[in-house]
Design an enzyme around this catalytic site. Sequence first.
Site, PDB file in Angstrom:
ATOM      1  CB  SER A 202      -0.958  -0.045   1.196  1.00 29.57           C
ATOM      2  OG  SER A 202      -1.965   0.920   1.097  1.00 29.57           O
TER       3      SER A 202
ATOM      4  CG  ASP B 214      -7.422  -2.046  -3.351  1.00 25.96           C
ATOM      5  OD1 ASP B 214      -7.887  -1.028  -2.822  1.00 25.96           O
ATOM      6  OD2 ASP B 214      -6.201  -2.328  -3.331  1.00 25.96           O
TER       7      ASP B 214
ATOM      8  CG  HIS C  22      -6.047  -1.819   0.177  1.00 24.40           C
ATOM      9  ND1 HIS C  22      -5.222  -1.415  -0.849  1.00 24.40           N
ATOM     10  CD2 HIS C  22      -5.480  -1.350   1.318  1.00 24.40           C
ATOM     11  CE1 HIS C  22      -4.205  -0.733  -0.357  1.00 24.40           C
ATOM     12  NE2 HIS C  22      -4.329  -0.681   0.961  1.00 24.40           N
TER      13      HIS C  22
END
Length: 307
Positions: free
Chosen positions: A146, A240, A270
């Site tokens: 991320s 996501d 995610h």
Amino acid sequence: MPAHELDPQIAALLTARATPPDLRSLRESAGARPHTAGSQDHVAPLPGRSLPVRLYPGDRDDRVVVFFHGGGFVKGDLDSHATQARTLNTATRRPVLSVQYRLAPEHRFPSAYDDAVDVVRWAHTNTATLLGHPPGPLAIAVAGTSAGANLAVGAALALAHSPSAPVAQLLAYPVVSGDPTLPSRVQFAEGYGLTSRAIEWFTEAYLSDPAQRRDPRFAPVLAPDLAGLPPTVLVGAGLDPLRDDARLLQERLRASGVRVLPSEEPTLPHGFWKYTGVSDAAHDAVVRMCEAFRGLLDGTGADGGHR
């Protein structure tokens, strides 16, 4: 409606966040601290500041993986992502250096980016000594999830063609674009854990000026030249809001001639790495991406070359 349903083992646990997150509650939600036996805590002295780092020794010391945790640039530390760092360490058989970079909003952009660039450069020169070897440079790979993937690729771009340029990178469900209008931001805006509204909250906490959304240090897909990046394992989550960030980066990498091993996990949201203990699909996805990354590390030439 998405083409694939959310993995049922994750769906049973997942509650979408309907309102923007609260910084204090985010930072207090880490839970029990992990067991970190065998690791070594150090401090990396960088220009004008020092960063805590944690080293997980490996069976093969030909290169070290510098790992940047996720958390939207505002949360996370050496403990919160210790399980992920240990997984990388075990799967690749290489030392992993986990980095506690500075967090927003106390330290806004480009603080975390600067930390990433400087700590990779430092690790290249100093990790051999930390491992008990004679002083000298050691080849570096980078990995991140991320926001941490954003920092990993940012450091790789900044250091491309330099002696400390990473030789491989693993990027899991990265945030690499500042564009809130991408289709996945709309399609998966709510109902899959991370919401598009939360992404905007994180972004505004990190950036101090809307114009920084188009700064390649924040949005590396906008960098004019990606050709200097190393071979890349790039993993997206199919459900996501940031799915299209990974797709855009894949397109740019291929157009730039960078070797990329892409995958997209169609039933996962995610941050799926944190669900490996409860989701077979998440566990299998992490095993595959770590094996692919180990393959890159095993295949990279001893001279640290990218090709």
